[in-house]
Design an enzyme around this catalytic site. Structure first.
Site, PDB file in Angstrom:
ATOM      1  N   ASP A  89       0.812  -1.211   0.000  1.00 23.29           N
ATOM      2  CA  ASP A  89       0.000   0.000   0.000  1.00 23.29           C
ATOM      3  C   ASP A  89       0.851   1.269   0.000  1.00 23.29           C
ATOM      4  O   ASP A  89       0.633   2.179  -0.804  1.00 23.29           O
ATOM      5  CB  ASP A  89      -0.941   0.010   1.210  1.00 23.29           C
ATOM      6  CG  ASP A  89      -2.064  -1.014   1.084  1.00 23.29           C
ATOM      7  OD1 ASP A  89      -2.381  -1.396  -0.054  1.00 23.29           O
ATOM      8  OD2 ASP A  89      -2.608  -1.423   2.115  1.00 23.29           O
ATOM      9  N   ARG A  94       0.916   2.363  16.481  1.00 25.53           N
ATOM     10  CA  ARG A  94       0.421   3.491  15.695  1.00 25.53           C
ATOM     11  C   ARG A  94       0.633   4.856  16.366  1.00 25.53           C
ATOM     12  O   ARG A  94       1.038   5.800  15.693  1.00 25.53           O
ATOM     13  CB  ARG A  94      -1.050   3.298  15.340  1.00 25.53           C
ATOM     14  CG  ARG A  94      -1.347   2.119  14.422  1.00 25.53           C
ATOM     15  CD  ARG A  94      -0.346   1.998  13.294  1.00 25.53           C
ATOM     16  NE  ARG A  94      -0.739   1.023  12.286  1.00 25.53           N
ATOM     17  CZ  ARG A  94       0.105   0.270  11.623  1.00 25.53           C
ATOM     18  NH1 ARG A  94       1.399   0.356  11.877  1.00 25.53           N
ATOM     19  NH2 ARG A  94      -0.302  -0.578  10.700  1.00 25.53           N
ATOM     20  N   ASP A 145      -6.784   1.323  11.937  1.00 28.79           N
ATOM     21  CA  ASP A 145      -5.559   2.118  11.936  1.00 28.79           C
ATOM     22  C   ASP A 145      -5.756   3.527  11.414  1.00 28.79           C
ATOM     23  O   ASP A 145      -5.028   4.442  11.783  1.00 28.79           O
ATOM     24  CB  ASP A 145      -4.469   1.407  11.112  1.00 28.79           C
ATOM     25  CG  ASP A 145      -3.824   0.266  11.876  1.00 28.79           C
ATOM     26  OD1 ASP A 145      -3.887   0.288  13.117  1.00 28.79           O
ATOM     27  OD2 ASP A 145      -3.268  -0.642  11.242  1.00 28.79           O
ATOM     28  N   SER A 190      -1.778  -9.051   3.839  1.00 29.65           N
ATOM     29  CA  SER A 190      -1.373  -7.764   4.396  1.00 29.65           C
ATOM     30  C   SER A 190      -0.790  -8.058   5.770  1.00 29.65           C
ATOM     31  O   SER A 190      -1.480  -8.556   6.659  1.00 29.65           O
ATOM     32  CB  SER A 190      -2.582  -6.829   4.516  1.00 29.65           C
ATOM     33  OG  SER A 190      -2.200  -5.611   5.128  1.00 29.65           O
TER      34      SER A 190
END
Length: 414
Positions: free
Chosen positions: A24, A104, A133, A185
């Site tokens: 991505d 994060r 996220d 992913s």
């Protein structure tokens, strides 16, 4: 529906991109330049990924980045994020140790710092419009820099699948590890790995072995068990088998050790923040082992009232982290409570690992509340058994009172 008009004013913007080097963010770096002539500054935080960040700066420059940063965040991550959650006993929905969720806010903080340094007016991340996220990044950045614009191109661009992204890279000669056959992913850090997409989206199908990154299957684990002694000081693990080890090294060692015994595989249908159920595969060998040992040590060091209150708060803490509210007054307040509970959580726990299972072998602490003389049923027993009658009578007084009313008959006949 994707709509690039939401990004139409990015022409020539200088953008700090959270860059993992995965599919991505690789496509984002290329697409933003191609579509808007944007200047890209990549920001890659090292949270203990073992594969993802190899040659990440070189890959960023090959994509046309104006600057590329790779920041070692491992110690800060372990000591100021992971260990806070460990002390709190934070496991989302009772299982997930929050590896990605804990990473994060630290990445958002780093993104803001470098955006300021590079005079970027926009920060970007690679999160989807239905994932957790996106909120963690957005909320994390805005909590620290409400003036910065935050974009997530995946919410707007024309690609509708990972297969289309793979094709985009192939057309431009951009090398990526994802393939049509293995479109997983994967997000990895020191505290764990999350794996999704592909066949994993079908909850009726068992995860293929090639989806796992850092654990062996329990069936393939050694046929002999292994024991390890973990020493805690005020709720923080500080030593293995009596040897003091820095936080990052300690977690890394446990990841390899527990992973080799098939410890830490999780297959969850979890409730995402945006309201959908999602099938998630996690690997967290070290985290699973440390949470298990920490919980066993608390059993002998926390009094009943504190232990029960903390168990309720642990879920609140996990939800707060999962929902992206790390930089909130509530988290600071909960940490104050947790730190108070951990003052006496020091000692050693010996754990046996065998084919995916953990068994506690011993728990010792200078602050142990376990009194063998009170618990024993031998001649060493010091408990006053005669006091039990009065205690039981007082405790059951409400039930005896209810029994004299019509309410009792209604309850019995339900």
């Amino acid at each position: 529906m994707n709509n690039t008009s939401g990004l139409s004013d990015l022409e020539g913007a200088r953008i700090a991109l959270a860059f993992s080097g995965g599919l991505d963010t690789t496509v984002i770096a290329s697409w933003l330049q191609e579509e808007f002539g944007a200047e890209i500054v990549t920001v890659s935080g090292d949270l203990g990924q073992e594969k993802e960040l190899r040659n990440v700066k070189e890959r960023a420059f090959a994509l046309g980045a104006k600057a590329a940063y790779q920041v070692d965040l491992r110690t800060e991550f372990a000591e100021h994020f992971v260990f806070h959650a460990l002390k709190a006993g934070a496991l989302y929905e009772g299982e997930y140790p929050l590896a990605t969720a804990l990473g994060r806010p630290l990445l958002a903080k780093t993104l803001v710092e470098i955006a300021r340094k590079e005079e970027c007016t926009v920060v970007a991340h690679g999160c989807t419009g239905k994932g957790n996220d996106q909120v963690r990044f957005d909320a994390g950045v805005w909590a620290l820099a409400p003036d910065l614009r935050v974009i997530a191109p995946v919410r707007h661009w024309p690609f509708h699948s990972r297969e289309e992204e793979i094709a985009y890279c192939a057309e431009r000669g951009i090398a990526v590890e994802a393939t049509k056959e293995k479109p997983y992913s994967i997000d990895e850090n020191l505290w764990g790995t999350s794996i999704e997409c592909g066949v994993l989206e079908d909850p009726t199908v068992a995860p293929p072995e090639d989806a796992y990154q850092r654990t062996v299957s329990p069936e393939s684990a050694p046929n002999t068990s292994e024991e390890i002694a973990i020493t805690f000081e005020k709720g923080i693990p500080i030593a293995l088998n009596g040897q003091k080890i820095p936080a990052v090294d300690l977690i890394t060692m446990l990841n390899h050790l527990a992973g080799a015994h098939g410890i830490g595989r999780l297959d969850m249908i979890e409730n995402r923040l945006v309201g959908i159920k999602s099938r998630e595969i996690y690997e967290a060998p070290g985290a699973t082992l440390l949470h298990f040992a920490h919980r066993e040590l608390e059993r002998i060091t926390l009094d009943r009232w504190t232990a029960h209150a903390k168990a309720k708060l642990s879920q609140d803490y996990a939800e707060l982290v999962y929902n992206g509210l790390w930089f909130s007054p509530l988290r600071s307040a909960l940490d104050a409570f947790v730190d108070e509970t951990q003052k006496l959580v020091s000692g050693e726990v010996v754990v046996k690992m065998f084919k995916g299972n953990l068994t506690v072998r011993s728990r010792t602490s200078p602050n142990s509340l376990y009194d063998k003389a009170l618990a024993s049923y031998t001649s060493e027993d010091t408990f006053d058994h005669s006091a039990g009658e009065g205690f039981s009578r007082i405790f059951s007084l409400p039930l005896r009172t209810i029994a004299r009313t019509a309410v009792s008959e209604a309850i019995v006949n339900e």
